[in-house]
Design a protein around this motif. Structure first.
Motif, PDB file in Angstrom:
ATOM      1  N   TRP A  85      19.949  92.107  99.105  1.00 34.33           N
ATOM      2  CA  TRP A  85      19.960  93.561  99.241  1.00 34.33           C
ATOM      3  C   TRP A  85      18.979  94.045 100.308  1.00 34.33           C
ATOM      4  N   TRP A  86      17.961  93.262 100.601  1.00 34.86           N
ATOM      5  CA  TRP A  86      17.088  93.577 101.734  1.00 34.86           C
ATOM      6  C   TRP A  86      17.898  93.465 103.022  1.00 34.86           C
ATOM      7  N   CYS A  87      18.721  92.429 103.106  1.00 39.65           N
ATOM      8  CA  CYS A  87      19.604  92.251 104.277  1.00 39.65           C
ATOM      9  C   CYS A  87      20.583  93.412 104.391  1.00 39.65           C
ATOM     10  N   ILE A  88      21.221  93.755 103.291  1.00 36.36           N
ATOM     11  CA  ILE A  88      22.208  94.839 103.297  1.00 36.36           C
ATOM     12  C   ILE A  88      21.534  96.150 103.712  1.00 36.36           C
ATOM     13  N   GLY A  89      20.367  96.420 103.156  1.00 39.05           N
ATOM     14  CA  GLY A  89      19.649  97.641 103.513  1.00 39.05           C
ATOM     15  C   GLY A  89      19.206  97.661 104.957  1.00 39.05           C
ATOM     16  N   THR A  90      18.768  96.515 105.451  1.00 38.25           N
ATOM     17  CA  THR A  90      18.314  96.427 106.846  1.00 38.25           C
ATOM     18  C   THR A  90      19.469  96.636 107.821  1.00 38.25           C
ATOM     19  N   LEU A  91      20.610  96.029 107.536  1.00 42.41           N
ATOM     20  CA  LEU A  91      21.763  96.155 108.439  1.00 42.41           C
ATOM     21  C   LEU A  91      22.465  97.505 108.299  1.00 42.41           C
ATOM     22  N   GLY A  92      22.316  98.162 107.170  1.00 41.77           N
ATOM     23  CA  GLY A  92      22.955  99.467 106.972  1.00 41.77           C
ATOM     24  C   GLY A  92      24.460  99.379 107.155  1.00 41.77           C
ATOM     25  N   PRO A 112      14.331  91.223 107.145  1.00 39.08           N
ATOM     26  CA  PRO A 112      14.284  89.764 107.051  1.00 39.08           C
ATOM     27  C   PRO A 112      14.770  89.074 108.326  1.00 39.08           C
ATOM     28  N   TYR A 113      15.450  89.824 109.200  1.00 36.83           N
ATOM     29  CA  TYR A 113      15.947  89.251 110.459  1.00 36.83           C
ATOM     30  C   TYR A 113      14.801  88.973 111.435  1.00 36.83           C
ATOM     31  N   ARG A 114      13.603  89.489 111.146  1.00 32.99           N
ATOM     32  CA  ARG A 114      12.411  89.138 111.936  1.00 32.99           C
ATOM     33  C   ARG A 114      12.055  87.674 111.747  1.00 32.99           C
ATOM     34  N   PHE A 115      12.372  87.153 110.552  1.00 35.39           N
ATOM     35  CA  PHE A 115      11.929  85.819 110.167  1.00 35.39           C
ATOM     36  C   PHE A 115      13.003  84.746 110.290  1.00 35.39           C
ATOM     37  N   PHE A 116      14.266  85.120 110.062  1.00 37.45           N
ATOM     38  CA  PHE A 116      15.379  84.155 110.044  1.00 37.45           C
ATOM     39  C   PHE A 116      16.583  84.768 110.742  1.00 37.45           C
ATOM     40  N   PRO A 117      17.369  83.950 111.452  1.00 39.93           N
ATOM     41  CA  PRO A 117      18.550  84.504 112.113  1.00 39.93           C
ATOM     42  C   PRO A 117      19.664  84.893 111.146  1.00 39.93           C
ATOM     43  N   HIS A 118      19.780  84.247 109.996  1.00 45.60           N
ATOM     44  CA  HIS A 118      20.853  84.541 109.035  1.00 45.60           C
ATOM     45  C   HIS A 118      20.295  84.578 107.613  1.00 45.60           C
ATOM     46  N   PRO A 119      19.422  85.541 107.301  1.00 41.30           N
ATOM     47  CA  PRO A 119      18.776  85.541 105.993  1.00 41.30           C
ATOM     48  C   PRO A 119      19.735  85.730 104.818  1.00 41.30           C
ATOM     49  N   ASN A 120      20.838  86.435 105.038  1.00 41.96           N
ATOM     50  CA  ASN A 120      21.799  86.624 103.945  1.00 41.96           C
ATOM     51  C   ASN A 120      22.361  85.276 103.492  1.00 41.96           C
ATOM     52  N   TYR A 121      22.547  84.368 104.426  1.00 39.96           N
ATOM     53  CA  TYR A 121      23.093  83.057 104.062  1.00 39.96           C
ATOM     54  C   TYR A 121      22.054  82.198 103.351  1.00 39.96           C
ATOM     55  N   ILE A 122      20.782  82.453 103.612  1.00 40.38           N
ATOM     56  CA  ILE A 122      19.741  81.791 102.826  1.00 40.38           C
ATOM     57  C   ILE A 122      19.875  82.243 101.372  1.00 40.38           C
ATOM     58  N   ALA A 123      20.091  83.533 101.165  1.00 44.14           N
ATOM     59  CA  ALA A 123      20.278  84.059  99.809  1.00 44.14           C
ATOM     60  C   ALA A 123      21.504  83.435  99.147  1.00 44.14           C
ATOM     61  N   VAL A 124      22.584  83.288  99.902  1.00 40.28           N
ATOM     62  CA  VAL A 124      23.816  82.699  99.356  1.00 40.28           C
ATOM     63  C   VAL A 124      23.584  81.246  98.947  1.00 40.28           C
ATOM     64  N   VAL A 125      22.928  80.486  99.802  1.00 42.36           N
ATOM     65  CA  VAL A 125      22.672  79.071  99.505  1.00 42.36           C
ATOM     66  C   VAL A 125      21.782  78.941  98.271  1.00 42.36           C
ATOM     67  N   VAL A 126      20.712  79.713  98.251  1.00 37.39           N
ATOM     68  CA  VAL A 126      19.771  79.646  97.127  1.00 37.39           C
ATOM     69  C   VAL A 126      20.461  80.056  95.831  1.00 37.39           C
ATOM     70  N   GLU A 127      21.209  81.142  95.881  1.00 35.70           N
ATOM     71  CA  GLU A 127      21.917  81.591  94.680  1.00 35.70           C
ATOM     72  C   GLU A 127      22.957  80.576  94.222  1.00 35.70           C
ATOM     73  N   GLY A 128      23.645  79.950  95.161  1.00 37.43           N
ATOM     74  CA  GLY A 128      24.678  78.968  94.819  1.00 37.43           C
ATOM     75  C   GLY A 128      24.134  77.750  94.097  1.00 37.43           C
ATOM     76  N   ILE A 129      22.869  77.469  94.324  1.00 43.81           N
ATOM     77  CA  ILE A 129      22.205  76.377  93.603  1.00 43.81           C
ATOM     78  C   ILE A 129      21.633  76.892  92.283  1.00 43.81           C
ATOM     79  N   ALA A 130      20.914  78.003  92.349  1.00 48.96           N
ATOM     80  CA  ALA A 130      20.158  78.481  91.187  1.00 48.96           C
ATOM     81  C   ALA A 130      21.019  79.084  90.084  1.00 48.96           C
ATOM     82  N   LEU A 131      22.039  79.865  90.436  1.00 49.70           N
ATOM     83  CA  LEU A 131      22.848  80.541  89.413  1.00 49.70           C
ATOM     84  C   LEU A 131      23.476  79.554  88.432  1.00 49.70           C
TER      85      LEU A 131
END
Length: 167
Positions: A85-92, A112-131
């Motif tokens: 949601w940080w990504c969604i809010g940042t991209l508007g 989050p785009y200051r730190f990573f080129p594709h932060p939303n996909y980091i969230a997807v990968v992490v969630e896909g493991i953790a959920l």
């Protein structure tokens, strides 16, 4: 098990909200000349993400909740949602579940785009493991992660090409 089903239901509702936001943003982008790229991979992505939720429910029926694994993984899931949601809010209006680029639009480099080129996909990968691991559904975690690697490889390539072409 009921708490885990409620968690999966909450994630499913969150995905529906994402799709509503995405559709609104797609209309906004198209009205400004937005061009979609790589639409052919999108159905596979939808099936994969739906399969994640179904796999979590089905596999959890055969697994026990392990508090030492489940509680930390729940915290990781919540952190992944926060990043998403940080990504969604940042991209508007530029955020979308599809790859849509508006010609001559400035590339977003804040949040989050200051730190990573594709932060939303980091969230997807992490969630896909953790959920799945919240309720010890390790097969779902492994299968989703492996299939998601192929989808993300395609998707990130499409996004990078689209952004490079429309600069």
């Amino acid at each position: 098990m009921i708490w885990y089903l409620l968690l999966i239901a909450a994630v499913a509702v969150e995905r529906i909200v994402e799709l509503v936001v995405s559709q609104r943003n797609l209309s906004w982008s198209r009205a400004r000349g937005g061009v979609e790229f790589g639409a052919r991979h999108y159905p596979a992505m939808v099936v994969l993400h739906t399969g994640l939720l179904v796999g979590c429910v089905v596999e959890a029926m055969y697994r026990s909740f392990l508090p030492a694994l489940g509680w930390p993984m729940l915290m990781v899931v919540l952190a992944a949602q926060g990043l998403r949601w940080w990504c969604i809010g940042t991209l508007g209006h530029h955020w979308n579940t599809r790859v849509v680029v508006i010609p001559d639009a400035a590339r977003v480099t804040g949040g989050p785009y200051r730190f990573f080129p594709h932060p939303n996909y980091i969230a997807v990968v992490v969630e896909g493991i953790a959920l799945p691991l919240v309720h010890t559904a390790w097969i779902t975690a492994v299968v989703f992660t492996a299939l998601n690697a192929f989808v993300l490889r395609t998707r990130i390539g499409i996004e990078n090409d689209a952004l490079a072409r429309l600069r």
